[in-house]
Motif scaffolding. Structure first.
Motif, PDB file in Angstrom:
ATOM      1  N   PRO A  76     130.581  69.894  67.662  1.00 19.99           N
ATOM      2  CA  PRO A  76     131.223  69.784  66.416  1.00 19.99           C
ATOM      3  C   PRO A  76     130.165  68.875  65.379  1.00 19.99           C
ATOM      4  O   PRO A  76     129.937  69.186  64.303  1.00 19.99           O
ATOM      5  CB  PRO A  76     132.641  68.856  66.279  1.00 19.99           C
ATOM      6  CG  PRO A  76     132.776  68.745  67.648  1.00 19.99           C
ATOM      7  CD  PRO A  76     131.728  69.410  68.725  1.00 19.99           C
ATOM      8  N   VAL A  77     129.526  67.815  66.066  1.00 14.23           N
ATOM      9  CA  VAL A  77     128.406  67.103  65.336  1.00 14.23           C
ATOM     10  C   VAL A  77     127.398  67.938  64.928  1.00 14.23           C
ATOM     11  O   VAL A  77     126.784  67.734  63.938  1.00 14.23           O
ATOM     12  CB  VAL A  77     128.201  65.988  66.187  1.00 14.23           C
ATOM     13  CG1 VAL A  77     126.917  65.064  65.271  1.00 14.23           C
ATOM     14  CG2 VAL A  77     129.266  64.959  66.322  1.00 14.23           C
ATOM     15  N   GLU A  78     126.836  68.823  65.979  1.00 14.89           N
ATOM     16  CA  GLU A  78     125.659  69.701  65.649  1.00 14.89           C
ATOM     17  C   GLU A  78     126.058  70.457  64.276  1.00 14.89           C
ATOM     18  O   GLU A  78     125.171  70.656  63.151  1.00 14.89           O
ATOM     19  CB  GLU A  78     125.415  70.762  66.748  1.00 14.89           C
ATOM     20  CG  GLU A  78     124.390  71.819  66.325  1.00 14.89           C
ATOM     21  CD  GLU A  78     123.003  71.376  66.802  1.00 14.89           C
ATOM     22  OE1 GLU A  78     122.946  69.984  67.039  1.00 14.89           O
ATOM     23  OE2 GLU A  78     122.171  72.100  66.779  1.00 14.89           O
ATOM     24  N   LEU A  79     127.193  71.000  64.280  1.00 15.95           N
ATOM     25  CA  LEU A  79     127.601  71.708  63.116  1.00 15.95           C
ATOM     26  C   LEU A  79     127.656  70.950  61.691  1.00 15.95           C
ATOM     27  O   LEU A  79     127.118  71.447  60.971  1.00 15.95           O
ATOM     28  CB  LEU A  79     129.393  72.256  63.033  1.00 15.95           C
ATOM     29  CG  LEU A  79     129.534  73.058  64.253  1.00 15.95           C
ATOM     30  CD1 LEU A  79     130.841  73.555  64.354  1.00 15.95           C
ATOM     31  CD2 LEU A  79     128.465  74.479  64.405  1.00 15.95           C
ATOM     32  N   ALA A  80     128.066  69.687  61.802  1.00 17.02           N
ATOM     33  CA  ALA A  80     128.329  68.878  60.718  1.00 17.02           C
ATOM     34  C   ALA A  80     126.930  68.486  60.086  1.00 17.02           C
ATOM     35  O   ALA A  80     126.608  68.238  59.017  1.00 17.02           O
ATOM     36  CB  ALA A  80     129.136  67.765  60.918  1.00 17.02           C
ATOM     37  N   LEU A  81     125.836  68.225  61.063  1.00 14.83           N
ATOM     38  CA  LEU A  81     124.488  67.612  60.989  1.00 14.83           C
ATOM     39  C   LEU A  81     123.449  68.883  60.451  1.00 14.83           C
ATOM     40  O   LEU A  81     122.757  68.471  59.642  1.00 14.83           O
ATOM     41  CB  LEU A  81     124.166  66.785  61.944  1.00 14.83           C
ATOM     42  CG  LEU A  81     124.819  65.657  62.136  1.00 14.83           C
ATOM     43  CD1 LEU A  81     124.032  64.932  63.244  1.00 14.83           C
ATOM     44  CD2 LEU A  81     124.423  64.733  61.002  1.00 14.83           C
ATOM     45  N   GLU A  82     123.618  70.068  61.132  1.00 17.41           N
ATOM     46  CA  GLU A  82     122.760  70.830  60.962  1.00 17.41           C
ATOM     47  C   GLU A  82     122.627  71.748  59.822  1.00 17.41           C
ATOM     48  O   GLU A  82     121.903  72.473  59.566  1.00 17.41           O
ATOM     49  CB  GLU A  82     122.704  71.707  62.330  1.00 17.41           C
ATOM     50  CG  GLU A  82     121.964  70.843  63.477  1.00 17.41           C
ATOM     51  CD  GLU A  82     120.620  70.262  63.178  1.00 17.41           C
ATOM     52  OE1 GLU A  82     119.727  71.110  62.900  1.00 17.41           O
ATOM     53  OE2 GLU A  82     120.488  69.040  63.409  1.00 17.41           O
ATOM     54  N   TRP A  83     123.734  72.092  59.402  1.00 19.19           N
ATOM     55  CA  TRP A  83     124.070  73.120  58.276  1.00 19.19           C
ATOM     56  C   TRP A  83     123.291  72.920  56.954  1.00 19.19           C
ATOM     57  O   TRP A  83     122.803  73.926  56.290  1.00 19.19           O
ATOM     58  CB  TRP A  83     125.580  73.277  57.829  1.00 19.19           C
ATOM     59  CG  TRP A  83     126.079  72.523  56.983  1.00 19.19           C
ATOM     60  CD1 TRP A  83     126.867  71.149  57.383  1.00 19.19           C
ATOM     61  CD2 TRP A  83     126.070  72.455  55.599  1.00 19.19           C
ATOM     62  NE1 TRP A  83     127.140  70.438  56.199  1.00 19.19           N
ATOM     63  CE2 TRP A  83     126.636  71.207  55.278  1.00 19.19           C
ATOM     64  CE3 TRP A  83     125.667  73.283  54.430  1.00 19.19           C
ATOM     65  CZ2 TRP A  83     126.790  70.862  53.892  1.00 19.19           C
ATOM     66  CZ3 TRP A  83     125.783  73.032  53.324  1.00 19.19           C
ATOM     67  CH2 TRP A  83     126.401  71.769  52.947  1.00 19.19           C
ATOM     68  N   VAL A  84     122.865  71.556  56.829  1.00 19.40           N
ATOM     69  CA  VAL A  84     122.295  71.400  55.475  1.00 19.40           C
ATOM     70  C   VAL A  84     121.039  72.066  55.291  1.00 19.40           C
ATOM     71  O   VAL A  84     120.578  72.745  54.295  1.00 19.40           O
ATOM     72  CB  VAL A  84     122.033  69.972  55.335  1.00 19.40           C
ATOM     73  CG1 VAL A  84     121.377  69.543  53.878  1.00 19.40           C
ATOM     74  CG2 VAL A  84     123.462  69.235  55.396  1.00 19.40           C
ATOM     75  N   GLY A  85     120.045  71.843  56.385  1.00 18.73           N
ATOM     76  CA  GLY A  85     118.758  72.500  56.316  1.00 18.73           C
ATOM     77  C   GLY A  85     118.877  74.106  56.628  1.00 18.73           C
ATOM     78  O   GLY A  85     117.569  74.568  56.967  1.00 18.73           O
TER      79      GLY A  85
END
Lengths: 304, 259
Positions: free
Chosen positions: B205-214
């Motif tokens: 879930p953290v990967e999802l929250a951190l990575e979608w921006v870029g």
């Protein structure tokens, strides 16, 4: 002794664990509310006490944050509460109760009610922003800068609404089902239509239960941050509050300021103030729901 | 309905080819491993607290204490997870580092312990419900037959409530699996595949929250994120479904109407 020993352990040990948990929860909650109060009132370690410009600045920042949070929570409630109650009434009263479609729908709703909030953030991004927002922009014409096809207040609210909807449906349906079957049958026997039964019997009898579910769910959405990361909360913005603009948010601000370097102490008063307001308001929601629930219990006891 | 959003997910998934590069597959494995580590630590922390507390409140404590204990413990559910994450970051992490001398301030252990403490109230509440659903007369009958309270709980109440307790643990697990805010703020967020629990970790879930921006819309990375989201969705729905199945079966055995 031989036989009583495990029993002694059982009673003492579980008691110790339970009371320790009780004490830590109580001290955590009271600590958050009480210990932070002096900081809230006078600034960090008296460094910026009194009515310094910093404090005024903090006050105005706080009101902006509260405004953003209040608006998104309100918009979410407007979208989610009517839809949730209608769906629950349909599921409890109108849907053919044995049919496979109803059963699958109910399984899905119950399953979605426990889905982590990241998923809803992702869905908000993938559906509201990438599909609906981009589609709106395309319909509006060939302007280069996206208006709706980017994170903003409206999409954040609708994403939160999507997240709370299944929870609302579950709690409302439970409240509707707890209305005694005899009341329903008696009304039917007097010739009431289904709509009349719902409006005159079910909703008046179940409203306390429905309301407590609504308050609890809205309270939880109020403190929720993760979907906002995807759909429009930002650390700072110069623009005023608008449906298509990113916004600042109280709960999100705790995340932003909390993860800043500890060597950066100037934001601490604002951070602690945010934490305090967030905890206070969340507990207020929780307490309101508890009061409503105790009314149900009393009504049930009266009925017996 | 939220279901409307599902097609969007499927459309995105359609873009995911079979030619996933090895490096990103490795990334997925590390993330999954991070999630496993955090969930396991969380359960190890939460179960030994939640179950004894629930046993005490439902079986041992006198009623006049019970009416205070349960609502107070459930009060914790009202505290937003950002606040718990903030406390974990500012209080728990330094304390753990001082106590155990971990090389990193933020690591998987801090995240696991924090998530574990965060799921205690939910788990406690569900386990307590399961234990309280066992008719009190059974407990009293066992006492009348000469059992001590411990024997009565172990031989009579516990077996009757066991499946409900199992369901509670599954629900706690599903919550730990999806917990984002706490893990994001205290786990260090590095995708490391090692065995050590004191390494920084990153969960799905953290990967999802951190990575979608870029990530550009429609790119391979974008559909990968949605794939991970979809897996997470499936897992948590499966856990929820299993727990609900158990609860419905229990209610039916007791002759109640399940919702």
């Amino acid at each position: 002794m031989n036989r009583g020993f495990p029993d002694w352990i059982f009673r003492r040990l579980t008691g110790v664990v339970a009371w320790a948990l009780f004490a830590s929860v109580l001290s955590l909650v009271l600590g958050l509310l009480l210990v932070v109060v002096p900081v809230f009132l006078s600034g960090w370690d008296g460094q910026e006490g009194g009515s310094s410009p910093a404090l005024d600045h903090r006050g105005s920042r706080l009101s902006l944050l509260l405004l953003g949070t209040a608006t998104r929570t309100l918009l979410m409630s407007l979208a989610a509460i009517p839809a949730g109650i209608l769906t629950a009434v349909y599921l409890a009263e109108y849907a053919p109760s044995g049919a496979r479609a109803t059963r699958i729908l109910r399984w899905l709703v119950h399953g979605l009610a426990g889905v982590p909030s990241v998923i809803f953030g992702l869905l908000g991004l993938g559906f509201w922003i990438s599909v609906v927002g981009v589609g709106l922009d395309r319909m509006a014409g060939d302007s280069a800068a996206p208006v709706w096809g980017r994170p903003g207040l409206l999409w954040a609210s609708l994403t939160l609404a999507m997240m709370t909807l299944p929870v609302l449906v579950v709690s409302t349906e439970q409240a509707l089902r707890s209305v005694p079957q005899e009341l329903r049958l008696a009304a039917m026997a007097l010739g009431a239509t289904r709509l009349q039964v719902v409006m005159r019997i079910l909703l008046p009898n179940a409203w306390v239960g429905i309301a407590s579910g609504v308050v609890l769910t809205v309270g939880r959405a109020f403190g929720e941050v993760v979907p906002l990361l995807f759909t429009g909360a930002v650390a700072e913005t110069q623009r005023s509050l608008a449906l298509d603009e990113p916004f600042v948010d109280l709960a999100h601000q705790v995340f932003v300021l909390g993860t800043r370097s500890p060597e950066h102490p100037s934001s601490r008063p604002l951070l602690l103030t945010c934490v305090w307001v967030l905890v206070f308001l969340s507990l207020l929601f929780h307490a309101a729901a508890a009061v409503l629930r105790s009314r149900i219990l009393r009504a049930e006891q009266d009925r017996l | 309905m939220a279901l409307e959003a599902m097609p969007a997910l499927f459309v995105r998934l359609g873009g995911l080819g079979t030619s996933t590069p090895i490096s990103s597959r490795w990334n997925l494995i590390s993330l999954g491993w991070g999630s496993v580590k955090v969930v396991m630590i969380a359960l190890t922390v939460a179960i030994p607290i939640a179950i004894p507390a629930a046993l005490y409140v439902s079986q041992v404590a006198p009623v006049r204490w019970r009416v205070w204990l349960k609502p107070t413990l459930e009060l914790m559910q009202g505290v937003p997870t950002v606040v718990l994450a903030f406390l974990a970051l500012w209080v728990l992490a330094p304390a753990l580092q001082r106590a155990f001398g971990a090389p990193f301030l933020l690591n998987g252990m801090v995240a696991g312990v924090a998530v574990g403490l965060a799921i205690v109230p939910v788990m406690f509440s569900l386990v307590e419900d399961a234990l309280s659903a066992v008719p009190r007369e059974w407990f009293r009958s066992a006492l009348a037959l000469g059992a001590t309270p411990w024997e009565a709980v172990r031989r009579v109440v516990w077996p009757a409530a066991a499946s409900g307790i199992g369901a509670a643990v599954l629900l706690g697990m599903s919550q730990a699996l999806g917990e984002t805010m706490i893990v994001m703020m205290v786990s260090g967020n590095a995708t490391l595949p090692g065995w050590s629990l004191w390494d920084p970790v990153r969960t799905v879930p953290v990967e999802l929250a951190l990575e979608w921006v870029g990530t550009a819309r429609g790119s391979q990375r974008y559909s990968e994120l949605f794939l991970m989201g979809f897996v997470l969705l499936g897992l948590s729905m499966a856990l929820q479904g299993l727990a609900r199945m158990i609860r419905i079966r229990n209610a039916r055995q007791r002759g109640e109407v399940a919702s």
